[in-house]
Scaffold this active site. Structure first.
Site, mmCIF file in Angstrom:
data_model
loop_
_atom_site.group_PDB
_atom_site.id
_atom_site.type_symbol
_atom_site.label_atom_id
_atom_site.label_comp_id
_atom_site.label_asym_id
_atom_site.label_seq_id
_atom_site.Cartn_x
_atom_site.Cartn_y
_atom_site.Cartn_z
ATOM 1 N N PRO A 22 0.787 -1.229 0.000
ATOM 2 C CA PRO A 22 0.000 0.000 0.000
ATOM 3 C C PRO A 22 0.827 1.291 0.000
ATOM 4 C CG PRO A 22 -0.064 -1.058 2.152
ATOM 5 C CD PRO A 22 0.572 -2.038 1.213
ATOM 6 N N ASN A 23 0.329 2.241 -0.733
ATOM 7 C CA ASN A 23 0.877 3.610 -0.836
ATOM 8 C C ASN A 23 2.168 3.695 -1.657
ATOM 9 O OD1 ASN A 23 -1.173 4.847 0.850
ATOM 10 N ND2 ASN A 23 -0.206 3.750 2.544
ATOM 11 N N ARG A 30 5.321 11.021 -2.478
ATOM 12 C CA ARG A 30 5.002 10.697 -1.082
ATOM 13 C C ARG A 30 6.221 10.926 -0.186
ATOM 14 N NH1 ARG A 30 4.806 4.551 1.224
ATOM 15 N NH2 ARG A 30 4.070 5.115 3.287
ATOM 16 N N TYR A 35 11.316 8.804 1.460
ATOM 17 C CA TYR A 35 11.329 7.740 0.440
ATOM 18 C C TYR A 35 12.041 8.124 -0.850
ATOM 19 C CZ TYR A 35 7.900 5.717 3.597
ATOM 20 O OH TYR A 35 7.282 5.196 4.705
ATOM 21 N N ASN A 86 7.843 -5.595 -0.906
ATOM 22 C CA ASN A 86 7.770 -4.510 0.064
ATOM 23 C C ASN A 86 6.298 -4.373 0.418
ATOM 24 O OD1 ASN A 86 7.752 -2.215 1.580
ATOM 25 N ND2 ASN A 86 8.864 -0.933 0.104
ATOM 26 N N ALA A 89 3.183 -0.748 4.971
ATOM 27 C CA ALA A 89 2.620 -0.740 6.331
ATOM 28 C C ALA A 89 2.144 -2.125 6.774
ATOM 29 C CB ALA A 89 1.468 0.260 6.401
ATOM 30 N N HIS A 92 4.106 -4.448 9.210
ATOM 31 C CA HIS A 92 4.062 -4.293 10.667
ATOM 32 C C HIS A 92 2.742 -4.756 11.278
ATOM 33 C CE1 HIS A 92 7.365 -1.808 9.426
ATOM 34 N NE2 HIS A 92 6.576 -0.927 8.854
ATOM 35 N N ASP A 99 0.974 -15.287 7.456
ATOM 36 C CA ASP A 99 0.455 -16.656 7.363
ATOM 37 C C ASP A 99 0.466 -17.156 5.918
ATOM 38 O OD1 ASP A 99 0.080 -16.743 10.076
ATOM 39 O OD2 ASP A 99 -2.101 -16.603 10.023
ATOM 40 N N GLU A 110 12.465 -9.428 1.740
ATOM 41 C CA GLU A 110 11.685 -8.216 2.031
ATOM 42 C C GLU A 110 12.562 -6.978 1.839
ATOM 43 O OE1 GLU A 110 9.213 -8.526 5.529
ATOM 44 O OE2 GLU A 110 10.117 -6.712 6.336
ATOM 45 N N HIS A 112 12.699 -2.621 2.267
ATOM 46 C CA HIS A 112 12.136 -1.334 2.691
ATOM 47 C C HIS A 112 13.056 -0.245 2.184
ATOM 48 C CE1 HIS A 112 9.172 -3.304 5.094
ATOM 49 N NE2 HIS A 112 10.121 -4.082 5.566
ATOM 50 N N LEU A 113 12.465 0.751 1.551
ATOM 51 C CA LEU A 113 13.260 1.870 1.029
ATOM 52 C C LEU A 113 13.946 2.610 2.173
ATOM 53 C CD1 LEU A 113 10.312 2.792 -1.195
ATOM 54 C CD2 LEU A 113 12.573 2.598 -2.201
ATOM 55 N N SER A 114 13.168 2.882 3.222
ATOM 56 C CA SER A 114 13.711 3.596 4.380
ATOM 57 C C SER A 114 14.276 2.585 5.375
ATOM 58 C CB SER A 114 12.592 4.406 5.051
ATOM 59 O OG SER A 114 11.583 3.545 5.559
ATOM 60 N N ARG A 119 13.336 4.656 12.518
ATOM 61 C CA ARG A 119 12.096 5.443 12.485
ATOM 62 C C ARG A 119 11.240 5.159 13.727
ATOM 63 N NH1 ARG A 119 9.334 4.910 6.827
ATOM 64 N NH2 ARG A 119 8.187 6.672 7.703
ATOM 65 N N ARG A 123 7.445 0.718 13.608
ATOM 66 C CA ARG A 123 7.996 0.156 12.357
ATOM 67 C C ARG A 123 9.134 -0.835 12.617
ATOM 68 N NH1 ARG A 123 5.685 3.634 8.390
ATOM 69 N NH2 ARG A 123 5.308 5.668 9.300
HETATM 70 C C1 DQA Z 1 8.261 1.101 3.892
HETATM 71 C C2 DQA Z 1 8.377 1.318 5.414
HETATM 72 C C3 DQA Z 1 7.030 1.126 6.076
HETATM 73 O O1 DQA Z 1 7.153 1.329 7.478
HETATM 74 C C4 DQA Z 1 6.007 2.104 5.546
HETATM 75 O O2 DQA Z 1 4.745 1.867 6.105
HETATM 76 C C5 DQA Z 1 5.950 2.120 4.055
HETATM 77 C C6 DQA Z 1 7.182 1.962 3.285
HETATM 78 C C7 DQA Z 1 9.591 1.415 3.169
HETATM 79 O O3 DQA Z 1 9.719 1.015 2.018
HETATM 80 O O4 DQA Z 1 10.459 2.094 3.731
HETATM 81 O O5 DQA Z 1 4.891 2.364 3.468
HETATM 82 O O6 DQA Z 1 7.959 -0.263 3.654
#
Ligand code: DQA
Length: 158
Positions: A22-23, A30, A35, A86, A89, A92, A99, A110, A112-114, A119, A123
């Site tokens: 998501p997002n 964003r 990011y 990725n 959210a 978490h 599952d 997995e 994560h960009l950040s 943070r 997270r």
């Molecule tokens: C994220 C880190 C997550 O905590 C956050 O909710 C995201 C992006 C990252 O790529 O850094 O939407 O997965």
């Protein structure tokens, strides 16, 4: 090479699912201070470039819906050799996605960009990383490319 051989070679390519949660469709606009300015389309373009170099085929999916992501994981178990994901959210919060990954047992990395550990404390915990091969966090868009390389290496040479 005859047409049949071309087809056979294509069919033999290892397929990897790239799953964006998501997002992530909003990347570029964003919270760029967190990011960066790279869009999802650009990340996907770089992934396709790396996949071509590695000789693998990608299926790329982005969804903002938990159930749709769960179904992609189920489908991947039948269609793909591994996943780079990725889950944003949902990383978490989603017992359902953890599952699903555990149920099908597909190898995955997995991303994560950040750096999620630098943070907010909500997270710091990934529900999904424990059922995956590993995690790359904080390397920006490059993290996806390293994850794809590492996954393909693991799948081909162990
Ligand atoms: C994220 C880190 C997550 O905590 C956050 O909710 C995201 C992006 C990252 O790529 O850094 O939407 O997965």
């Amino acid at each position: 090479m005859g047409q049949k051989e071309v087809k056979r070679n294509k069919a033999m390519k290892m397929k990897i699912l790239i799953l964006h949660g998501p997002n992530l469709n909003l990347l570029g606009e964003r919270e760029p201070e967190i990011y960066g300015r790279v869009t999802l389309a650009e990340i996907n373009r770089r992934l396709e470039e790396t996949a071509a170099e590695l000789g693998v085929e990608l299926k790329i999916v982005q969804s903002n819906y938990e159930g749709a992501l769960v179904e992609e994981v189920h489908r991947a178990a039948k269609e793909c050799a591994g996943i780079v994901l990725n889950l944003a959210a949902y990383t978490h919060t989603s017992v359902a996605l953890r599952d699903a990954l555990a149920a099908v047992g597909i190898p995955g990395i997995e991303v994560h960009l950040s750096n999620i550990y630098a943070r907010e404390d909500f997270r710091w915990r990934s529900l999904t990383a424990p059922v995956l091969m590993g995690q790359i966090s904080g390397l920006g868009a490059d993290g996806y490319l390293w994850a794809l390389r590492a996954l393909v290496k693991k799948l081909t040479t162990g």
